[in-house]
Enzyme design. Sequence first.
Site, PDB file in Angstrom:
ATOM      1  CG  ASP A  19      -1.887  -1.171   1.191  1.00 23.42           C
ATOM      2  OD1 ASP A  19      -2.164  -1.688   0.096  1.00 23.42           O
ATOM      3  OD2 ASP A  19      -2.327  -1.578   2.279  1.00 23.42           O
ATOM      4  CE  LYS A  22       2.609  -2.485  -4.334  1.00 20.59           C
ATOM      5  NZ  LYS A  22       2.220  -2.123  -2.957  1.00 20.59           N
ATOM      6  N   GLY A  46      -4.396  -4.429  -3.671  1.00 18.09           N
ATOM      7  CA  GLY A  46      -5.402  -3.427  -4.013  1.00 18.09           C
ATOM      8  C   GLY A  46      -4.656  -2.200  -4.491  1.00 18.09           C
ATOM      9  CG  HIS A  47      -1.990  -2.275  -7.047  1.00 17.39           C
ATOM     10  ND1 HIS A  47      -1.114  -2.878  -7.899  1.00 17.39           N
ATOM     11  CD2 HIS A  47      -1.672  -2.738  -5.807  1.00 17.39           C
ATOM     12  CE1 HIS A  47      -0.306  -3.680  -7.211  1.00 17.39           C
ATOM     13  NE2 HIS A  47      -0.639  -3.610  -5.945  1.00 17.39           N
ATOM     14  CD  GLN A 206       1.012  -9.038  -2.347  1.00 19.73           C
ATOM     15  OE1 GLN A 206       1.691  -9.696  -3.106  1.00 19.73           O
ATOM     16  NE2 GLN A 206      -0.246  -8.781  -2.599  1.00 19.73           N
ATOM     17  NE  ARG A 287      -3.906   0.716   3.426  1.00 19.21           N
ATOM     18  CZ  ARG A 287      -4.093   1.419   2.317  1.00 19.21           C
ATOM     19  NH1 ARG A 287      -3.858   2.724   2.289  1.00 19.21           N
ATOM     20  NH2 ARG A 287      -4.506   0.830   1.221  1.00 19.21           N
ATOM     21  CB  VAL A 396       2.190  16.402  -3.490  1.00 19.89           C
ATOM     22  CG1 VAL A 396       3.636  16.552  -3.068  1.00 19.89           C
ATOM     23  CG2 VAL A 396       1.987  16.822  -4.947  1.00 19.89           C
TER      24      VAL A 396
END
Length: 412
Positions: A19, A22, A46-47, A206, A287, A396
């Site tokens: 996370d 990527k 999960g991208h 990952q 998270r 950003v």
Amino acid sequence: MAKYSKPSNIAVIGMEWGDEGKGKIIDFLAEKADVVARFNGGNNAGHTIEVGGDKIVQHLIPSGIYHKNTLNLIGNGLVVDPRVFINEIKNLKKHHIKINHENLIVSQNAHVILPHHIEEDKKAGGKIGTTARGIGPAYTDKAARFGLKVYEFVDETIFKKRFGNEEFYDVYKDYAEAIKPYVNDTSAIMNYAVNHNQKVIFEGAQGTLLDIDHGTYPFVSSSNSTVGGVCTGLGIAPKKVQSVLGVCKAYKTRVGHGPFPTEITSGVGTKIQKLGKEFGATTGRQRRIGWFDALIGKYAVMINGIDSIAITKLDVLTTIKKLQICVGYKYKGKTLKNFTTNMKVLQNCHPVYEELDGWWDDLTKVRSYDKLPLNAKKYLRRIEQLLGVPISIISVGPKREQTIITRPEFLF
Ligand code: GDP
Ligand code: IMO
Ligand code: MG
């Protein structure tokens, strides 16, 4: 400084526990890419990509799919849930993304996730806090020679022989028909692309610390998410991988269980969690948040041979008055300067911090390094010094345009 010639292929690797952003970075780079090829994992990933007004989370299909001329490959190193594959195609079509067997190919040698893998993961994965998507059990079956390769899955005779009596047979037979047109020999396609100097992104899922061999075992995933996975997961020789871009969050996060030395248990952690909207893209779990850990950064640089870094979510740290960077682990009276995968040490060490001043300016509209506040520059410079590699991209915000390139020589 030695002159660096622009690479024609780039491996994009998560430097922590996944996370890192990527998906956003790959989508950004993919504008100039001929091929984006995923090499590991499955729909545990999960991208997230924000294009125009749309926010799309992909679990399986590579992050180059939003660019008309980019070929997307799912390599042999993955475990593919056919239901997820088909649903993602449907969802992308709803978003008017062009998708067919000419811009999406799945390896005939990837392995298939079947319903019993998911059931098993739901029962056994609790100890680790897995995503319960059947990833571990599917890789376990592969290692135990019970795996089912995609080419067998789409071959009616083989599939019927093995699963004809199973209650899922009829539904999965239809999935097999739907997947068939996308199946091909991805190793041959990859090697052609690489040998002809096409611009290729190797997409990691990952991150380094979730790698089955180099991560914080047993709290890891079941594949090689470090750079070696590019070679085994796509059929590419190591000498063909020209450059490695590490993706690294400006602070740290982790979903699932396992040690996290710089985890913030005070209110600042909650503040960063809210500002960064830190919820798992796959399971929706909150998270965990931690300070920047230079030991992890150096470790990821070493294991992956990282050439340069894309640092993400710098904007999230705006208004955090004092920032901490971990530069050592105190353990049994000694200060360790290097990361270790020894669980005892990770669980019982005390981080040694360097404190830096924060900044108050909104960074989300900043488009050049010069315009960043001085304290943000100091924070980035310190990270570069500690990790010993340059930062080539500063992110950003979640959108494509919220990206600052600082070292174009490392990119396409
Ligand atoms: P991945 O698994 O590494 O692709 O990362 P995820 O998509 O799971 O999580 C990263 C989250 O951060 C996503 O919601 C992205 O949209 C978001 N994101 C990525 N880069 C930035 C950034 O620079 N700033 C902010 N605020 N959000 C970002
Ligand atoms: P991306 O590609 C964050 C974590 C799970 C769990 C452990 C094992 O989006 O960065 P698994 O289901 O793989 O057996 O779970 O790994 N995990 C991830 N955490 N991002 C991911 O992928 C992850 N993929 C797996 O939460 O702790
Ligand atoms: Mg993710």
